[in-house]
Design a protein around this motif. Structure first.
Motif, short mmCIF file in Angstrom:
data_model
loop_
_atom_site.label_atom_id
_atom_site.label_comp_id
_atom_site.label_asym_id
_atom_site.label_seq_id
_atom_site.Cartn_x
_atom_site.Cartn_y
_atom_site.Cartn_z
N PHE A 224 0.84 -1.19 0.00
CA PHE A 224 0.00 0.00 0.00
C PHE A 224 0.88 1.25 0.00
O PHE A 224 0.66 2.19 -0.77
N MET A 227 2.37 1.80 -3.35
CA MET A 227 1.42 2.43 -4.27
C MET A 227 1.35 3.94 -4.02
O MET A 227 1.24 4.73 -4.96
N ASN A 239 -1.97 5.04 -13.52
CA ASN A 239 -3.26 4.87 -14.20
C ASN A 239 -3.14 3.87 -15.34
O ASN A 239 -3.98 2.99 -15.50
N TYR A 240 -2.07 4.02 -16.14
CA TYR A 240 -1.89 3.11 -17.28
C TYR A 240 -1.47 1.72 -16.82
O TYR A 240 -1.34 0.81 -17.63
N THR A 241 -1.24 1.58 -15.52
CA THR A 241 -0.90 0.27 -14.97
C THR A 241 -2.16 -0.39 -14.40
O THR A 241 -2.11 -1.47 -13.83
N GLY A 242 -3.28 0.30 -14.51
CA GLY A 242 -4.53 -0.31 -14.08
C GLY A 242 -4.99 0.10 -12.70
O GLY A 242 -5.87 -0.53 -12.13
N ILE A 243 -4.40 1.15 -12.17
CA ILE A 243 -4.77 1.57 -10.82
C ILE A 243 -5.36 2.96 -10.86
O ILE A 243 -4.78 3.88 -11.43
N PRO A 247 -8.70 5.99 -4.66
CA PRO A 247 -8.91 5.21 -3.43
C PRO A 247 -7.65 5.16 -2.55
O PRO A 247 -7.76 5.17 -1.32
N TYR A 248 -6.51 5.12 -3.19
CA TYR A 248 -5.26 5.09 -2.41
C TYR A 248 -4.99 6.42 -1.72
O TYR A 248 -4.69 6.47 -0.53
N HIS B 73 -7.15 3.43 -16.54
CA HIS B 73 -6.97 2.24 -15.72
C HIS B 73 -7.96 1.13 -16.10
O HIS B 73 -7.65 -0.05 -16.01
N GLN B 77 -7.14 -2.64 -17.50
CA GLN B 77 -7.73 -3.85 -16.92
C GLN B 77 -8.33 -4.80 -17.97
O GLN B 77 -8.49 -5.98 -17.71
N ALA B 105 -0.70 -4.39 -9.08
CA ALA B 105 -1.90 -3.87 -9.73
C ALA B 105 -2.66 -5.00 -10.41
O ALA B 105 -3.88 -5.05 -10.37
N ALA B 110 -7.34 -3.95 -9.65
CA ALA B 110 -6.95 -2.56 -9.67
C ALA B 110 -7.87 -1.70 -8.81
O ALA B 110 -7.41 -0.84 -8.09
N TYR B 111 -9.13 -1.94 -8.87
CA TYR B 111 -10.05 -1.05 -8.20
C TYR B 111 -9.97 -1.18 -6.69
O TYR B 111 -9.92 -0.22 -5.97
N SER B 112 -9.98 -2.41 -6.25
CA SER B 112 -10.12 -2.61 -4.81
C SER B 112 -8.86 -2.19 -4.11
O SER B 112 -7.76 -2.43 -4.57
N LEU B 113 -9.05 -1.54 -3.01
CA LEU B 113 -7.92 -1.10 -2.21
C LEU B 113 -7.56 -2.29 -1.35
O LEU B 113 -7.95 -2.40 -0.20
N ASN B 114 -6.81 -3.20 -1.97
CA ASN B 114 -6.63 -4.48 -1.30
C ASN B 114 -5.37 -4.51 -0.46
O ASN B 114 -4.62 -5.47 -0.48
N ALA B 115 -5.16 -3.44 0.27
CA ALA B 115 -3.89 -3.29 0.98
C ALA B 115 -3.65 -4.44 1.96
O ALA B 115 -2.57 -4.99 2.02
#
Ligand SMILES: Nc1ncnc2c1ncn2[C@@H]1O[C@H](COP(=O)(O)OP(=O)(O)OP(=O)(O)O)[C@@H](O)[C@H]1O
Ligand SMILES: [Mg+2]
Lengths: 401, 251
Positions: A224, A227, A239-243, A247-248, B73, B77, B105, B110-115
Motif C-alpha cells: 500500500f 502504491m 493509471n496506465y498500470t490499471g490503478i 482510493p489510495y 486504468h 484492466q 496492480a 486494480a479497483y479494490s484497495l486491497n492493501a
C-alpha cells in the motif's frame, strides 16, 4: 522484530528509548543553573512533543508518501479535540472513550474533506483543504458556539452528565484520568541538582506515539505504501498500470486525518479543553513545517521536526530581555546593550523569526530536512572509515518537494 | 475479425487534422507495425487506444468491447499495456519497485484497495518481479533508482513493467529508440520470443527498419494522418507509395 526489517527495528528501538528516557534527555541541566531554562523535561512540553510528533507522523503518510500537500490538517485535530471533550462531558472522565471517539470522528470528517478535495491535485488540492479548515475554524468560532463553546472554547463542567461516572464529591473539579491515574500526576526524581519528572500523561501519549510510529513503518513498507509512493512519482503511469489512484490517496488522507484526531484526543486528555484556535490555518501550516523540517517522506523526520519546532516554540519564546541582560552582564555596559539589541528580535515573541530563518536554511541547504543533515554527518564519519554509503532510514533518499 | 479494430477515427488539434478516417485491423497474436514519417499521427493513434485522447469521431474496439469513454486504468484492466515514446516510469523508485507495482496492480485487482491482502503476501510478487528483470536482462540493475538509468534502459524497464502484467495487447511506441545496437537486437529477440511463447498481440511503432522488418507480420504506413498502405512486410518494402511518403522523404 514485529514483522519489521532490521534497520526499521533499530529505528523503532531508538524511538522507544528516546521516548522512555525523555525525562532525562530533555533535562540535561541542573535545576538552579543558568542553563535550566533550556530544560524541556517538564510534563506540559513533553506531552506536546510526542502529541505533535503523532500529528506529524500522520501528516507524513499523506504528504511524504503521496506528495499531496494538505494545508488543512489542523481541522482534523480540532474536530478530534471537540469530540474528545464531548465524550468527557457526556460519558466519563476516563480518557479512553475520548481518545477513541476523537480518532473516529476525525476519520469520518477527513473522509468527507478528502473525498471532495482529492478531486483536484497540486495547488488546487492544497487550497481546497485550506478552505475546509478555515471554514471549520470559522464555524467553530461562531455559528457552532453551542457545540464548540465559541470564543471561550469547550471545557468539562461540574454539572455535566457523565453518565458512566459516579457523581463527583462536593467541590472537586472534574479531571481526566485513566482508571484513576490523573494525567497531571507526576513523580519527581531528585538526583543532585537535577530534578527529573515522570508524568502519567506524558507516558500515555508516548505509548500512543510509539504505536503510531510502528504503524507508520508498517504502512511505509507495505505494498500500500509502495502504491502511495507510486502516486507521488508518476500518477499517469499508475493509471496506465490499471490503478485508479483516488482510493489510495483517499485512504492515505483518512489515515493521516485519524492520526490528527488521535493527537487532538490526546491533547484533550492532557488539558481537558478544546478551542477553535487549534484549527486556525497557522496550526495547519505548522505541521507542514514540522514534516519538511524533519524530512518529508522519511520515517523519523516528522518526529524530529515536531520535537524541534515545539522545543523552540516553548524555550526560545520564554527568553526575555531580562534573561538576555543577565547573559551578557559580564560585558561592559555599552557592548552588552549592543548584543542584547541584536539578539532581542529573535527571542520571546520573535521566536517565529528564528524559526523562519532556520526553516529557510534547512530548505535551501538540506532539502531532505534534518534527516538528510544527519545522514550527511553520518556519511562523513563513514567515509573517513571505509568509504561506504551511509544507511538510510528513509523510504527514498529523494529530497522533499 | 481482429482483436483490435479501429474504424474511421478522426482527431484534430485545433485546426490541425492529426488523424483522418483511420482504419486499422490488428489480428490476434500478430505483431503489427505502424510506420510513417515524424508527425504522421502514430502516437496520436495510440493515445486514442489507451484513453489519453478521445477521438472526435470513429470507433475503437478491443476484444469486442469499445474502448472509447473508458478511463486509462479501465482500459489497462481489459488487457492493454503501453510503452510510451518518452518513458513513463516511476523515476524516483528503484527498478525492482517499478516492476513490483504493475504486479500488485494485476494481482490485487486494480479497483479494490486491497492493501490488507497484499501486505500479507508479498513474496510471490517479489519473485515474479525479479524473474521479469532476469528476462529483460536487467537483474543487475534491480536496486538502482530508475531515473539514474540511460534512456534505453528506461525503455527496457518500461517494457518489463508492461510485460509483467501479461497483457493481451501490448502497444510499443518506438521501443528501441535511444538503445545501443546490441540492446536493440536483444529487444528484437525478446519481443519475438514473447510473441512466440505467449502469443501477445503487439502494435509496434518504429522508425528503425531493421526492427520493423525483423518483427512485423503486417505493416501499416501512416502519412499525414491517414493509412496509405496496409500490407505484408515483403510487399511494403518496394511499394511505390511508401517510397514516396516515407522512405523517399527520409533519405
Ligand atoms: N496533444 C497535442 N496537442 C496538439 N497537437 C498535437 C498533440 N499531440 C500531437 N499533436 C500533433 O499531431 C501531429 C501528430 O503527432 P504524433 O505525435 O502523433 O506524431 P508521430 O507520428 O508519433 O511522430 P513521431 O514519429 O515524431 O513520434 C503532430 O503534428 C503533432 O504536433
Ligand atoms: Mg510519436
Amino acid at each position: 522484530m514485529f514483522g519489521l526489517r532490521k534497520s526499521d527495528s533499530a529505528l523503532l528501538l531508538i524511538v522507544i528509548a528516546l521516548t522512555v528516557l525523555a525525562p532525562f534527555i530533555l533535562n540535561p541541566f541542573p535545576e538552579n543553573s543558568v542553563m535550566a531554562q533550556f530544560n524541556a523535561g517538564y510534563p506540559d512540553l513533553m506531552q506536546r512533543l510526542v502529541i505533535f510528533g503523532i500529528f506529524a507522523i500522520g501528516f507524513n503518510i499523506l504528504f511524504g508518501l503521496t506528495g499531496y500537500l494538505s494545508f488543512g490538517h489542523a481541522a482534523f485535530l480540532g474536530v478530534g479535540s471537540y469530540a474528545g471533550v464531548w465524550m468527557i462531558k457526556l460519558l466519563t472522565l476516563n480518557v479512553i472513550p475520548a481518545i477513541v471517539v476523537s480518532v473516529i470522528v476525525a476519520g469520518a470528517f477527513s473522509l468527507l474533506v478528502g473525498w471532495i478535495s482529492l478531486r483536484r491535485s497540486g495547488i488546487y488540492f492544497s487550497i481546497l483543504t485550506l478552505a475546509f479548515a478555515q471554514m471549520s475554524y470559522a464555524l467553530a468560532y461562531s455559528v457552532l458556539t453551542p457545540i464548540t463553546g465559541g470564543e471561550t472554547g469547550l471545557q468539562p463542567k461540574v454539572g455535566d452528565p457523565r453518565i458512566l461516572d459516579a457523581a463527583l464529591e462536593e467541590g472537586v473539579t472534574p479531571r481526566a484520568n485513566l482508571f484513576g491515574m490523573f494525567m497531571n500526576d507526576s513523580y519527581d526524581m531528585v538526583v543532585g541538582g537535577w530534578i527529573f519528572t515522570f508524568n502519567v500523561g506524558y507516558y500515555i501519549a508516548a505509548i500512543c506515539m510509539v504505536l503510531a510510529f510502528y504503524l507508520s513503518i508498517r504502512i511505509f513498507r507495505s505494498p500500500f505504501g509502495l502504491m502511495l509512493r507510486a502516486v507521488k512519482s508518476n500518477q499517469q503511469r499508475l493509471n496506465y498500470t490499471g490503478i485508479e489512484s483516488k482510493p489510495y490517496t483517499l485512504a492515505a488522507f483518512v489515515i493521516s486525518g485519524m492520526y490528527a484526531g488521535l493527537a487532538g484526543g490526546l491533547l484533550v486528555a492532557m488539558d481537558t479543553q478544546a478551542g477553535a484556535e487549534r484549527m486556525f490555518w497557522t496550526a495547519s501550516g505548522e505541521v507542514v513545517l514540522m514534516t519538511i523540517l524533519g524530512g518529508a517522506g522519511t520515517l523519523i523526520g516528522p518526529v524530529l521536526g515536531a520535537g524541534f519546532i515545539k522545543y523552540f516554540e516553548n524555550i526560545v519564546s520564554k527568553i526575555n530581555a531580562n534573561i538576555l541582560e543577565t547573559w551578557f552582564s559580564f560585558m561592559p555596559d555599552g557592548l552588552s546593550d549592543v548584543f542584547v539589541g541584536i539578539i532581542y528580535p529573535f527571542i520571546g515573541k520573535g521566536w517565529h523569526l528564528t524559526l523562519g530563518i532556520l526553516f529557510m536554511l534547512v530548505v535551501i541547504f538540506l532539502p531532505g530536512g534534518l534527516v538528510q543533515g544527519g545522514q550527511k554527518i553520518a556519511g562523513m564519519f563513514k567515509n573517513k572509515k571505509d568509504g561506504s554509503d551511509s544507511a538510510t532510514s528513509s523510504a527514498s533518499a529523494a529530497p522533499a518537494e | 475479425m481482429g482483436i483490435l479494430e479501429v474504424q474511421n477515427v478522426n482527431k484534430s488539434f485545433g485546426g490541425l487534422k492529426a488523424l483522418t478516417n483511420v482504419n486499422l485491423n490488428v489480428e490476434e497474436g500478430m505483431i503489427h507495425a505502424i510506420i510513417g514519417p515524424n508527425g504522421a499521427g502514430k502516437s496520436t493513434l495510440l493515445n486514442c487506444f489507451v484513453g489519453r485522447l478521445i477521438p472526435d469521431t470513429g470507433a475503437v474496439t478491443f476484444d469486442g468491447q469499445s474502448l472509447l469513454g473508458k478511463k486509462p486504468h479501465e482500459i489497462n484492466q481489459t488487457g492493454v499495456s503501453r510503452v510510451f515514446q518518452t518513458p513513463e516510469i516511476f523515476s524516483d523508485l528503484t527498478v525492482l519497485e517499478n516492476v513490483m507495482i504493475p504486479c500488485f496492480a494485476k494481482r490485487d485487482g486494480a479497483y479494490s484497495l486491497n492493501a490488507i491482502n497484499s501486505v500479507r503476501n508479498e513474496k510471490d510478487i517479489l519473485e515474479k518481479a525479479e524473474q521479469m528483470l532476469v528476462d529483460v536482462n536487467m537483474a543487475d540493475k534491480r536496486d538502482m533508482v530508475a531515473s539514474s538509468m540511460s534512456r534505453g534502459d528506461k525503455r527496457r524497464l518500461e517494457m518489463a513493467m508492461c510485460l509483467s502484467q501479461d497483457p493481451k495487447l501490448l502497444l510499443l511506441d518506438e521501443p528501441t529508440a535511444g538503445m545501443a545496437r546490441a540492446d536493440t537486437n536483444n529487444t528484437i529477440e525478446l519481443l519475438a520470443e514473447i510473441q512466440e511463447k505467449r502469443h501477445i498481440t503487439m502494435v509496434v511503432i518504429e522508425h528503425d527498419m531493421h526492427v520493423v522488418f525483423s518483427l512485423a507480420q503486417k505493416i501499416s504506413v501512416l502519412a499525414q494522418g491517414t493509412v496509405i498502405v496496409e500490407d505484408l512486410p515483403d510487399k511494403i518494402k518496394g511499394h511505390p507509395k511508401v517510397q514516396e511518403a516515407y522512405l523517399g522523404g527520409a533519405h
